[in-house]
Design an enzyme around this catalytic site. Structure first.
Site, PDB file in Angstrom:
ATOM      1  N   PRO A   9     -73.200  77.484  53.785  1.00 27.76           N
ATOM      2  CA  PRO A   9     -73.508  77.181  54.617  1.00 27.76           C
ATOM      3  C   PRO A   9     -71.963  77.972  56.022  1.00 27.76           C
ATOM      4  CG  PRO A   9     -73.120  75.613  53.484  1.00 27.76           C
ATOM      5  CD  PRO A   9     -73.131  76.557  52.732  1.00 27.76           C
ATOM      6  N   TYR A  22     -59.728  79.740  58.714  1.00 25.26           N
ATOM      7  CA  TYR A  22     -60.528  80.768  57.967  1.00 25.26           C
ATOM      8  C   TYR A  22     -60.581  82.520  58.352  1.00 25.26           C
ATOM      9  CZ  TYR A  22     -62.823  76.694  56.729  1.00 25.26           C
ATOM     10  OH  TYR A  22     -63.677  74.894  56.384  1.00 25.26           O
ATOM     11  N   ALA A  77     -69.468  74.016  52.137  1.00 23.92           N
ATOM     12  CA  ALA A  77     -69.755  72.689  52.043  1.00 23.92           C
ATOM     13  C   ALA A  77     -70.374  71.990  51.059  1.00 23.92           C
ATOM     14  CB  ALA A  77     -70.134  72.497  53.292  1.00 23.92           C
ATOM     15  N   HIS A 100     -62.400  79.783  47.721  1.00 28.98           N
ATOM     16  CA  HIS A 100     -62.358  79.356  49.225  1.00 28.98           C
ATOM     17  C   HIS A 100     -60.990  80.078  49.636  1.00 28.98           C
ATOM     18  CE1 HIS A 100     -64.689  75.749  47.621  1.00 28.98           C
ATOM     19  NE2 HIS A 100     -64.458  76.045  46.494  1.00 28.98           N
ATOM     20  N   ARG A 107     -56.139  69.533  51.709  1.00 31.95           N
ATOM     21  CA  ARG A 107     -57.203  69.338  53.243  1.00 31.95           C
ATOM     22  C   ARG A 107     -57.827  67.915  53.290  1.00 31.95           C
ATOM     23  NH1 ARG A 107     -61.293  73.541  54.843  1.00 31.95           N
ATOM     24  NH2 ARG A 107     -61.673  72.589  57.398  1.00 31.95           N
TER      25      ARG A 107
END
Ligand code: DQA
Length: 146
Positions: A9, A22, A77, A100, A107
């Site tokens: 997602p 990202y 997520a 990732h 984080r």
């Protein structure tokens, strides 16, 4: 060899979404680069992105019939929530690399835990889009001869 790339997602927003975390490459650009790399290694790459958990599960199930040798997945997520995606991988017994873009361990605390990491072939985090390439090259090396 057949490789399946699954992105979860919000990864359809790559290139515009939180670029500082990202990167500025779109998902299409990332997939295009990976297709070239797969081609160079005489591999077929199938790509899939969905924002829906059940569609990701269906694509993992479909990997059996598609004779996928290994999966590269960024579950986004769902990494931190989805027992169902974990169960899908356990069910099909196809090896997978968890990728990732950001380093989830540095984080927010709620991103530190992954429902997939302990059953993944390897977990590659924090390398940006290069992480997908690394996963692909590792998978090709490992499963080519099998
Ligand atoms: C992510 C990290 C996840 O925590 C987050 O929910 C994402 C992307 C990454 O690639 O760094 O959507 O998987």
């Amino acid at each position: 060899m057949n490789i399946l790339l699954i992105n979860g997602p919000n990864l359809n927003l790559l290139g515009t979404r939180e670029k500082e975390l990202y990167g500025s490459k779109s998902l299409e650009d990332i997939q295009q680069d990976l297709l070239v790399l797969a081609n160079e290694h005489q591999c077929n790459l199938l790509t899939f992105q969905s924002n829906a958990e059940h569609e990701i599960i269906d694509s993992i199930h479909g990997a059996v019939e598609a004779k996928i040798d290994f999966v590269i997945i960024n579950p986004a997520a769902y990494t931190h929530t989805s027992i169902a995606i974990r169960d899908a991988f356990l069910g099909v017994k196809i090896p997978f690399y968890e990728v990732h873009l950001s380093d989830i361990q540095t984080r927010e605390k709620y991103r530190h835990f992954s429902y997939l990491s302990d059953i993944a072939e390897e977990v590659i985090t924090g390398l940006g889009a290069k992480g997908y390439e690394e996963a692909m090259l590792k998978g090709i090396l490992k499963y080519r001869s099998k």
